[in-house]
Design a protein around this motif. Structure first.
Motif, short mmCIF file in Angstrom:
data_model
loop_
_atom_site.label_atom_id
_atom_site.label_comp_id
_atom_site.label_asym_id
_atom_site.label_seq_id
_atom_site.Cartn_x
_atom_site.Cartn_y
_atom_site.Cartn_z
N TYR A 142 6.47 -0.54 -2.24
CA TYR A 142 7.65 0.38 -2.70
C TYR A 142 7.45 1.73 -2.82
CZ TYR A 142 11.66 1.28 -5.58
OH TYR A 142 12.33 2.74 -6.51
N ARG A 143 8.25 2.61 -2.43
CA ARG A 143 8.34 4.02 -2.08
C ARG A 143 9.64 4.07 -3.09
NH1 ARG A 143 3.64 6.01 0.50
NH2 ARG A 143 3.50 5.13 2.34
N ILE A 151 3.70 6.93 -6.91
CA ILE A 151 3.29 6.95 -6.41
C ILE A 151 3.09 5.63 -5.71
CG2 ILE A 151 1.36 7.59 -7.86
CD1 ILE A 151 1.89 4.80 -9.27
N PRO A 152 2.50 4.59 -4.82
CA PRO A 152 3.32 4.11 -3.77
C PRO A 152 3.02 2.80 -4.42
CG PRO A 152 1.90 5.53 -2.17
CD PRO A 152 1.75 5.89 -3.36
N ALA A 184 -6.82 -1.53 8.08
CA ALA A 184 -5.64 -1.04 8.82
C ALA A 184 -4.83 -1.11 8.40
CB ALA A 184 -5.92 -1.52 10.09
N LYS A 185 -3.62 -1.69 7.67
CA LYS A 185 -2.76 -1.59 7.31
C LYS A 185 -2.55 -1.48 5.59
CE LYS A 185 -0.92 -5.52 10.49
NZ LYS A 185 0.24 -6.44 10.48
N ILE A 186 -3.66 -1.64 5.06
CA ILE A 186 -2.97 -0.88 3.50
C ILE A 186 -4.09 0.35 3.05
CG2 ILE A 186 -3.10 -2.03 1.09
CD1 ILE A 186 -2.56 -4.37 1.97
N PHE A 187 -5.59 -0.05 3.59
CA PHE A 187 -6.07 1.53 3.25
C PHE A 187 -6.67 2.64 3.97
CE2 PHE A 187 -8.49 -2.14 0.06
CZ PHE A 187 -8.20 -1.61 -1.06
N ASP A 188 -6.57 2.30 5.41
CA ASP A 188 -6.52 3.10 6.20
C ASP A 188 -5.10 3.82 5.83
OD1 ASP A 188 -8.59 2.49 7.06
OD2 ASP A 188 -8.38 2.26 9.10
N LEU A 190 -2.89 4.23 3.27
CA LEU A 190 -2.04 4.40 1.70
C LEU A 190 -3.49 5.17 0.54
CD1 LEU A 190 0.00 0.69 0.67
CD2 LEU A 190 0.33 3.42 1.36
N PRO A 191 -2.55 6.30 -0.27
CA PRO A 191 -3.78 7.37 -1.08
C PRO A 191 -4.33 5.79 -1.36
CG PRO A 191 -1.40 7.57 -1.61
CD PRO A 191 -1.40 6.34 -0.49
N ASP A 192 -4.77 6.57 -2.59
CA ASP A 192 -5.70 6.33 -3.91
C ASP A 192 -5.04 5.41 -4.92
OD1 ASP A 192 -8.20 6.09 -2.35
OD2 ASP A 192 -9.56 7.30 -3.22
N GLU A 193 -3.86 6.50 -4.94
CA GLU A 193 -3.30 6.31 -6.44
C GLU A 193 -2.27 5.21 -6.13
OE1 GLU A 193 -1.88 10.03 -4.44
OE2 GLU A 193 -3.57 8.56 -4.52
#
Length: 221
Positions: A142-143, A151-152, A184-188, A190-193
């Motif tokens: 969700y954005r 933050i996402p 690949a789909k999350i950590f790469d 989306l940002p740390d927050e």
């Protein structure tokens, strides 16, 4: 920033987080300490439930007299024990990942694929298909449209928790699939927050978990 932490206990009060366009309400239900999340548009009142896991009376008390949709993150029974009663009481539309729908005994009206936008009224969630915990698990991103620089928010079912990815029953192929998908789909992407709302237990952020990715890969779970 609210004082929301996401810490809830079974039988205890819900935790409520007000975002600019959405209110997120988190509650723990038994017998497996599952998290259920009610998303409510602050403009239209549209309500979406993520995982009617158990205790339908508890879930329905959160939703009040209106529930527009229920999204089931995956086919494991502890995530849909309350689904039949919740749908019967509200008429809410059902959504689930395509590859898991047959394992959910309540018919799925809307089959969800990777990258789909799940749109219910003015609530929009991006589906992220992750294979390994189950064949058709979906995380939901969700954005907040009212806060494009905010933050996402990521609802991960049983695919990502504080401390690791979800259970793959010591099956190396399943672990590698889930781990690589999460990276690949999350950590790469989306940002740390990015705030993570898991299917059980406490919330976390990608920033808190990112330093441990190599450790997870080495241990294999």
């Amino acid at each position: 920033m609210s004082d929301y932490t996401g810490d809830v206990t079974q039988g205890g009060p819900a935790a409520v987080r007000d975002l600019p366009a959405l209110t997120v309400t988190k509650v723990s239900v038994g017998p497996f300490d599952n998290n259920a999340y009610l998303l409510e548009s602050r403009t239209s009142g549209t309500r979406v439930l993520i995982d009617a896991a158990a205790e339908p009376a508890t879930v329905l008390a959160l939703a009040g007299d209106r529930l527009d949709a229920v999204i089931t993150t995956h086919q494991h029974g502890d995530h849909w024990q309350g689904l039949a009663d919740v749908v019967a009481a509200t008429g809410a539309a059902t959504h689930a990942g395509r590859a898991d729908a047959e394992g959910i005994p309540v018919p799925t009206a809307h089959l969800v694929d990777d990258g789909d936008t799940v749109r219910v009224g003015d609530i929009e969630l991006e589906a992220i298909h992750l294979v390994g915990h189950t064949p058709g698990s979906i995380a939901l991103l969700y954005r907040d449209a009212a806060d494009p620089d905010g933050i996402p928010h990521l609802f991960t079912g049983d695919c990502l928790f504080p401390g690791g990815v979800g259970n793959t029953n010591k099956d190396q192929e399943r672990f590698e699939s889930l781990y690589s998908g999460v990276v690949a789909k999350i950590f790469d992407r989306l940002p740390d927050e990015t705030w993570v709302y898991p299917g059980h237990g406490k919330d976390t952020t990608l920033g808190a978990e990112r330093p441990h990715l190599d450790e997870w890969r080495e241990r294999g779970w």
